[in-house]
Design an enzyme around this catalytic site. Structure first.
Site, short mmCIF file in Angstrom:
data_model
loop_
_atom_site.label_atom_id
_atom_site.label_comp_id
_atom_site.label_asym_id
_atom_site.label_seq_id
_atom_site.Cartn_x
_atom_site.Cartn_y
_atom_site.Cartn_z
NE ARG A 75 -1.91 -2.09 3.15
CZ ARG A 75 -2.23 -2.56 4.36
NH1 ARG A 75 -3.40 -2.26 4.89
NH2 ARG A 75 -1.38 -3.29 5.04
NE ARG A 108 -6.07 -3.67 -0.70
CZ ARG A 108 -7.17 -3.25 -0.12
NH1 ARG A 108 -7.85 -2.26 -0.65
NH2 ARG A 108 -7.60 -3.83 0.98
O1 CP3 Z 1 5.99 -9.72 0.80
C1 CP3 Z 1 5.22 -9.59 -0.17
O2 CP3 Z 1 5.12 -8.50 -0.81
C2 CP3 Z 1 4.44 -10.78 -0.69
C3 CP3 Z 1 3.05 -10.81 -0.36
C4 CP3 Z 1 2.68 -11.08 1.09
C5 CP3 Z 1 1.53 -10.52 1.69
N1 CP3 Z 1 1.39 -11.07 2.93
C6 CP3 Z 1 0.65 -9.53 1.05
C7 CP3 Z 1 -0.28 -8.77 1.91
C8 CP3 Z 1 3.28 -11.92 2.02
C9 CP3 Z 1 4.57 -12.72 1.93
C10 CP3 Z 1 2.43 -11.92 3.17
C11 CP3 Z 1 2.71 -12.74 4.35
C12 CP3 Z 1 1.83 -12.66 5.51
N2 CP3 Z 1 0.49 -12.44 5.53
C13 CP3 Z 1 2.26 -12.87 6.83
C14 CP3 Z 1 3.66 -13.26 7.24
C15 CP3 Z 1 4.63 -12.15 7.13
C16 CP3 Z 1 4.43 -11.05 8.09
O3 CP3 Z 1 4.13 -9.93 7.64
O4 CP3 Z 1 4.63 -11.26 9.29
C17 CP3 Z 1 1.15 -12.73 7.67
C18 CP3 Z 1 1.15 -12.85 9.16
C19 CP3 Z 1 0.03 -12.47 6.82
C20 CP3 Z 1 -1.39 -12.32 7.22
C21 CP3 Z 1 -1.90 -10.98 6.87
N3 CP3 Z 1 -2.15 -10.55 5.59
C22 CP3 Z 1 -2.20 -9.93 7.76
C23 CP3 Z 1 -2.02 -10.00 9.26
C24 CP3 Z 1 -2.65 -8.86 6.98
C25 CP3 Z 1 -3.24 -7.56 7.46
C26 CP3 Z 1 -2.19 -6.63 7.94
C27 CP3 Z 1 -2.17 -5.41 7.08
O5 CP3 Z 1 -1.05 -4.96 6.77
O6 CP3 Z 1 -3.25 -4.89 6.76
C28 CP3 Z 1 -2.57 -9.24 5.62
C29 CP3 Z 1 -2.92 -8.40 4.45
C30 CP3 Z 1 -1.87 -8.26 3.40
N4 CP3 Z 1 -1.08 -9.25 2.92
C31 CP3 Z 1 -1.60 -7.06 2.67
C32 CP3 Z 1 -0.61 -7.38 1.73
C33 CP3 Z 1 0.00 -6.48 0.68
C34 CP3 Z 1 -2.31 -5.73 2.84
C35 CP3 Z 1 -3.63 -5.90 2.17
C36 CP3 Z 1 -4.22 -4.66 1.56
O7 CP3 Z 1 -3.87 -4.33 0.41
O8 CP3 Z 1 -5.07 -4.08 2.24
#
Ligand code: CP3
Length: 343
Positions: free
Chosen positions: A29, A38
């Site tokens: 983001r 998105r």
């Molecule tokens: O690294 C990358 O760019 C690859 C894509 C990726 C995402 N999530 C995209 C994402 C990867 C590798 C993840 C891993 C992930 N997802 C983890 C492990 C790594 C870490 O960050 O500790 C975890 C715990 C998740 C679960 C998850 N997904 C959560 C807790 C959230 C919400 C938190 C937030 O930032 O809003 C997500 C959403 C998420 N995953 C987003 C992205 C780009 C944001 C979504 C959006 O566009 O609103």
């Protein structure tokens, strides 16, 4: 042919003057072009399951910055969804899932053989990326580690101390162990399919490994990682694996050797000097600039970037942040970091 991709050379143990660099959450983001795509997809999960748009956001930071690696755009919680959990995202709050707290709920989940029905669009994204990435860019696939994925499946959401998962581990170990085993087997299948579709490296994210102490760390962070890596190496011996047992502290020591990982990713709670002495002795490490620098920038960003490059300069190193870049980061600071690394 000799390996020319910088990230692959570092993973093979080569020491380089200028380390390869990529960032966790590099498609995210903080980038206006990500927000636009998105919005076009509608919501986060629709973006993950749309191969053309997921490939597009994966490529955006490569075009803008020329990172040495692209990471598949997806999420660690897609596997639980493929195993039959309900999954949705609440804007501004994060993920929500149906919960697993009893053997009946566990038994209602699907088997490992069923996951491709949901996950096949992800493999299509990988195939598109394998075609479209520049020749010098490495494609990284990924999955969550069993413990971290289980914490979300048990609690139904992110938790600060992973309390519900620790409680189930203590009070109903049969369900807990069955769940860890199902996720482990599902992850082997999911990552194998990503590799068959064109992922050149895979990374296992254990974001909550730091809340496992003593014997529990060995049993639920180290052993599942070892099982996954052993199985992947049997099928795909030349595909390197990066393990990220986040906040493992002194348990980073020996983790690569014990699990068979080719590289250990370090969070920014350990110092680069400490990690160079204690972890990099076993091989490649990845990390570990504090993500806050991408928000605050300034001279501290350049100095800290150069300090980390220097601390890891005697062994194989992949430059990265200690955790994902945050939505409030300034895209200009990413370029400043890259310039500090590449000189
Ligand atoms: O690294 C990358 O760019 C690859 C894509 C990726 C995402 N999530 C995209 C994402 C990867 C590798 C993840 C891993 C992930 N997802 C983890 C492990 C790594 C870490 O960050 O500790 C975890 C715990 C998740 C679960 C998850 N997904 C959560 C807790 C959230 C919400 C938190 C937030 O930032 O809003 C997500 C959403 C998420 N995953 C987003 C992205 C780009 C944001 C979504 C959006 O566009 O609103």
């Amino acid at each position: 042919m000799a390996e020319t991709k910088k990230l692959m050379r570092a993973l093979a143990g080569e020491v380089m003057d200028v380390p390869p660099v990529w960032m966790m959450r590099q498609a995210g983001r903080y980038l206006p072009e990500y927000r636009a795509t998105r919005a076009q997809a509608g919501d986060f999960l629709s973006l993950c399951y749309n191969p053309d748009l997921a490939a597009e956001v994966t490529l955006q930071p490569i075009r803008r910055y020329g990172f040495d690696a692209a990471i598949l755009f997806a999420d660690i919680l897609l596997l639980p969804q493929a195993l039959g959990a309900d999954l949705w995202f609440v804007t501004g709050e994060g993920p929500r899932l149906s919960t697993i707290t009893s053997m009946n709920e566990f038994n209602a989940l699907k088997g490992v053989g069923d996951i491709d029905e949901v996950l096949s669009p992800i493999y299509e994204t990988v195939r598109i990326l394998a075609r479209e990435l520049p020749a010098e860019t490495t494609l990284i696939g990924f999955a969550g580690a069993p413990w971290t994925v289980a914490t979300y499946m048990i609690a139904g959401r992110g938790t600060k101390d992973q309390g519900p998962a620790h409680k189930l581990m203590a009070e109903n170990p049969a369900v807990f162990d069955a769940l860890i085993d199902l996720i482990t087997k599902g992850t082997i299948e999911y990552l194998s399919k990503q590799i068959e579709a064109g992922a050149e490296v895979v990374k296992i994210f254990d974001s909550w490994a730091g809340s496992l102490k003593g014997e529990a760390f060995t049993r639920y962070a180290l052993e599942p990682a070892k099982e996954i890596i052993t199985a992947l190496k049997a099928r795909h011996p030349n595909v390197p694996v990066i393990a990220f047992p986040r906040e493992a502290g002194d348990k980073y020591i020996g983790f690569a050797r014990a699990t068979g990982a080719d590289c250990v990713a370090l969070d920014n709670s350990v110092s680069a000097d400490w990690a160079a002495t204690n972890v990099q002795v076993d091989g490649c490490v990845q990390g570990n600039l504090a993500p806050d620098h991408m928000v605050t920038g300034g001279q501290a960003l350049t100095l800290e970037t150069k300090r980390i490059v220097k601390a890891f300069s005697k062994g194989p190193h992949i430059f990265n942040l200690g955790h994902g870049i945050t939505p409030d980061a300034n895209p200009d600071n990413v370029q400043i970091m890259i310039d500090a690394i590449r000189g």
